[in-house]
Design a protein around this motif. Structure first.
Motif, PDB file in Angstrom:
ATOM      1  N   UNK A   1     -41.272  22.267   8.163  1.00  0.00           N
ATOM      2  CA  UNK A   1     -42.551  21.651   8.508  1.00  0.00           C
ATOM      3  C   UNK A   1     -42.510  20.127   8.541  1.00  0.00           C
ATOM      4  N   UNK A   2     -41.323  19.561   8.763  1.00  0.00           N
ATOM      5  CA  UNK A   2     -41.248  18.095   8.736  1.00  0.00           C
ATOM      6  C   UNK A   2     -40.937  17.462  10.098  1.00  0.00           C
ATOM      7  N   UNK A   3     -40.172  18.143  10.950  1.00  0.00           N
ATOM      8  CA  UNK A   3     -39.674  17.511  12.175  1.00  0.00           C
ATOM      9  C   UNK A   3     -40.812  17.355  13.193  1.00  0.00           C
ATOM     10  N   UNK A   4     -40.891  16.200  13.814  1.00  0.00           N
ATOM     11  CA  UNK A   4     -41.998  15.912  14.733  1.00  0.00           C
ATOM     12  C   UNK A   4     -41.499  15.853  16.175  1.00  0.00           C
ATOM     13  N   UNK A   5     -40.600  14.906  16.483  1.00  0.00           N
ATOM     14  CA  UNK A   5     -40.138  14.716  17.867  1.00  0.00           C
ATOM     15  C   UNK A   5     -38.838  15.474  18.139  1.00  0.00           C
ATOM     16  N   UNK A   6     -38.299  16.113  17.130  1.00  0.00           N
ATOM     17  CA  UNK A   6     -37.004  16.767  17.246  1.00  0.00           C
ATOM     18  C   UNK A   6     -36.003  16.034  16.351  1.00  0.00           C
ATOM     19  N   UNK A   7     -34.754  16.491  16.425  1.00  0.00           N
ATOM     20  CA  UNK A   7     -33.687  15.897  15.603  1.00  0.00           C
ATOM     21  C   UNK A   7     -32.932  14.851  16.424  1.00  0.00           C
ATOM     22  N   UNK A   8     -32.321  13.900  15.733  1.00  0.00           N
ATOM     23  CA  UNK A   8     -31.493  12.860  16.373  1.00  0.00           C
ATOM     24  C   UNK A   8     -32.271  12.171  17.509  1.00  0.00           C
ATOM     25  N   UNK A   9     -33.440  11.666  17.158  1.00  0.00           N
ATOM     26  CA  UNK A   9     -34.285  10.981  18.139  1.00  0.00           C
ATOM     27  C   UNK A   9     -33.776   9.535  18.252  1.00  0.00           C
ATOM     28  N   UNK A  10     -33.305   9.111  19.436  1.00  0.00           N
ATOM     29  CA  UNK A  10     -32.658   7.802  19.525  1.00  0.00           C
ATOM     30  C   UNK A  10     -33.518   6.664  18.964  1.00  0.00           C
ATOM     31  N   UNK A  11     -34.820   6.696  19.227  1.00  0.00           N
ATOM     32  CA  UNK A  11     -35.683   5.590  18.772  1.00  0.00           C
ATOM     33  C   UNK A  11     -35.775   5.528  17.244  1.00  0.00           C
ATOM     34  N   UNK A  12     -35.822   6.695  16.604  1.00  0.00           N
ATOM     35  CA  UNK A  12     -35.920   6.685  15.126  1.00  0.00           C
ATOM     36  C   UNK A  12     -34.556   6.334  14.535  1.00  0.00           C
ATOM     37  N   UNK A  13     -33.491   6.876  15.128  1.00  0.00           N
ATOM     38  CA  UNK A  13     -32.128   6.520  14.673  1.00  0.00           C
ATOM     39  C   UNK A  13     -31.966   5.002  14.698  1.00  0.00           C
ATOM     40  N   UNK A  14     -32.375   4.404  15.810  1.00  0.00           N
ATOM     41  CA  UNK A  14     -32.181   2.973  16.005  1.00  0.00           C
ATOM     42  C   UNK A  14     -33.015   2.170  14.994  1.00  0.00           C
ATOM     43  N   UNK A  15     -34.252   2.621  14.755  1.00  0.00           N
ATOM     44  CA  UNK A  15     -35.125   1.903  13.805  1.00  0.00           C
ATOM     45  C   UNK A  15     -34.509   1.912  12.402  1.00  0.00           C
ATOM     46  N   UNK A  16     -33.933   3.055  12.016  1.00  0.00           N
ATOM     47  CA  UNK A  16     -33.327   3.135  10.675  1.00  0.00           C
ATOM     48  C   UNK A  16     -32.087   2.243  10.622  1.00  0.00           C
ATOM     49  N   UNK A  17     -31.298   2.276  11.701  1.00  0.00           N
ATOM     50  CA  UNK A  17     -30.094   1.423  11.752  1.00  0.00           C
ATOM     51  C   UNK A  17     -30.465  -0.053  11.651  1.00  0.00           C
ATOM     52  N   UNK A  18     -31.502  -0.439  12.406  1.00  0.00           N
ATOM     53  CA  UNK A  18     -31.953  -1.846  12.383  1.00  0.00           C
ATOM     54  C   UNK A  18     -32.369  -2.234  10.969  1.00  0.00           C
ATOM     55  N   UNK A  19     -33.107  -1.337  10.322  1.00  0.00           N
ATOM     56  CA  UNK A  19     -33.583  -1.628   8.968  1.00  0.00           C
ATOM     57  C   UNK A  19     -32.408  -1.723   7.996  1.00  0.00           C
TER      58      UNK A  19
END
Ligand SMILES: Cc1ncc(COP(=O)(O)O)c(C=O)c1O
Length: 456
Positions: free
Chosen positions: A72-90
């Protein structure tokens, strides 16, 4: 020292040496949540290796549609490039710093962004780690705010009023306000004092959901009167008691609880850990009822399913009850090492960006309607007791034909390349909100075939 290492399952056809070894090592050293280890090896444990989009892959390269959004946690799917990138940037800027007496931009920005989506009147965000810890914080806030808002010498209000079949997590406070005996009976001697009313989602013969809501509200009123000013808060899951078996109730129940809280001067805690962030086809389930609670929890989909983070929203009056000079000790003495972890906050901000850009909440409303269409024939099948649904949150209750009928349906679905997990004999469907029509049709088709196989 003796150990009770379970016997590993027989090797599956095509199972690699790597999988065999990982399962063996797991069974020797691990203790999994909500898992009966005496039978789990017999379920042939899956070792998940990677994920992308709507799918998970095991270590043997088998692909599974993630039909329950990884619990019950996944929203846009797994390995979403935009979220991956945001975490990497942070990661390149700030991994972590405490939120006790320090602050940081991702934490500030996320709070602003969350408040912009929240029901009018919620003005403060307090971060926690998981859904349970958000509930725990909300319970303590409610008790302390009530004590600090009352005149000196007034009697304390130590009781919480809650609903049978509810689930709010597994820490002791959260278990105290839960209503699923299987999870709470063992711990009863060490739980908080509460008052419990019946579930508005357990209808009884011939009752409509509207009638049932009115009955339980009457029970609540009687419980509040009987408790004679000792209740500090009512705790509810809005519109659906999820872990209780997707027990849905009428919006009049949530509205009625708000009215009772006002009448009896009791705080209303709404637990949106499961329902929040779009699952019901609205950003927050309370929007269906048009009410604002005093405290509201969220978690699960907050980071898009990436990292642990939860939050409690509070009304300004609740927050103000904690203000004073330090010597008065009105401070909320509560918080964790990883409160507002910047990586989690960055994932959550990217998640909210995508929700806004892609119209994910409206899409979730469509997903819900489509699940309704795709499960209509299943609902009419002999042996299917009921299909219950609010937005994308779906429970298919099957008549028990074996000791673990829900589990057998999920195993049958797994053989067909779909990963789902039951709640007893309720088969749960809760796909990532961004799921498209082809995957959704496949998911519902597989579930129908799996139910047919087990009930045959
Ligand atoms: C309504 C509700 N509250 C709280 C929780 C606990 O959340 P967590 O498992 O993240 O601690 C859950 C988990 O399913 C839930 O459904």
């Amino acid at each position: 020292m003796t150990t009770s290492t379970p016997v590993p399952p027989a090797r599956r056809a095509g199972q690699s040496q790597r999988t065999t070894s990982l399962v063996d090592r797991d069974l020797r050293s691990l203790w999994h949540p909500f898992t009966q280890h005496a039978v789990w090896p017999g379920d042939d444990p899956l070792v998940i290796d990677r994920a992308a989009g709507m799918h998970l892959w095991d270590t043997d390269g088998n692909r599974y549609l993630d039909g329950v959004s990884s619990l019950w946690v996944t929203v846009h799917g797994h390995a979403v490039p935009e979220i991956d990138e945001a975490v990497r940037r942070q990661l390149g800027r700030l991994d972590h710093s405490t939120f006790l007496g320090l602050t940081h931009e991702p934490g500030i920005e996320l709070a602003e962004r969350l408040l912009a989506t929240a029901p009018v009147g919620l003005t403060r965000v307090f971060y926690a780690g998981d859904g349970s810890s958000a509930v725990e914080a909300a319970l303590k806030m409610a008790f302390q705010a009530t004590a600090q808002r009352r005149r000196a010498g007034a009697a304390t209000r130590p009781l919480f009023l809650h609903v049978a079949e509810g689930y709010h997590g597994d820490t002791l406070g959260a278990v105290s306000v839960g209503g699923i005996d299987l999870f709470s009976a063992t711990y009863r001697p060490i739980l908080l004092a509460t008052r419990t009313v019946s579930s508005p989602g357990v209808l009884g013969a011939g009752r409509s959901r509207v009638e049932r809501a009115a009955e339980v509200l009457a029970e609540m009123r009687a419980a509040l009167a009987e408790a004679d000013g000792r209740v500090c808060a009512i705790v509810v899951e809005p519109l659906v008691q999820a872990a209780g078996g997707m027990l849905t109730h009428d919006v009049s129940f949530v509205r009625g609880v708000r009215e009772l809280c006002d009448e009896f001067d009791v705080l209303m805690i709404v637990d949106e850990v499961a329902t929040g962030v779009g699952r019901t086809g609205r950003m927050w389930a309370v929007e269906h009822a048009g009410i604002t609670p005093d405290l509201m929890t969220c978690g699960k989909g907050l980071t898009g399913g990436y990292l642990p983070l939860s939050a409690v929203f509070a009304r300004e009056e609740v927050y103000e009850a904690f203000l004073g000079v330090p010597a008065e000790a009105r401070t909320f003495f509560h918080g964790h090492s990883y409160t507002a972890n910047p990586l989690s906050c960055a994932a959550a901000i990217a998640n909210l960006d995508l929700i806004a850009e892609r119209g994910t909440v409206a899409h979730a409303a469509w997903v819900g309607e489509r699940i309704g269409e795709l499960t209509a024939s299943l609902a009419a099948r002999d042996g299917v007791v009921e299909v219950r649904r609010i937005g994308t949150m779906t429970g298919i209750e099957v008549a028990p034909v074996t000791e673990r009928t829900g589990g057998a349906v999920c195993q049958a679905a797994r053989r067909r390349g779909v990963w789902i997990r039951p709640l007893g004999d309720v088969v749960v469907l809760m796909p990532p909100l961004a799921i498209g029509d082809d995957d959704l049709t496949h998911l519902c088709g597989v579930v129908e075939d799996s139910v047919a196989e087990v009930l045959a």
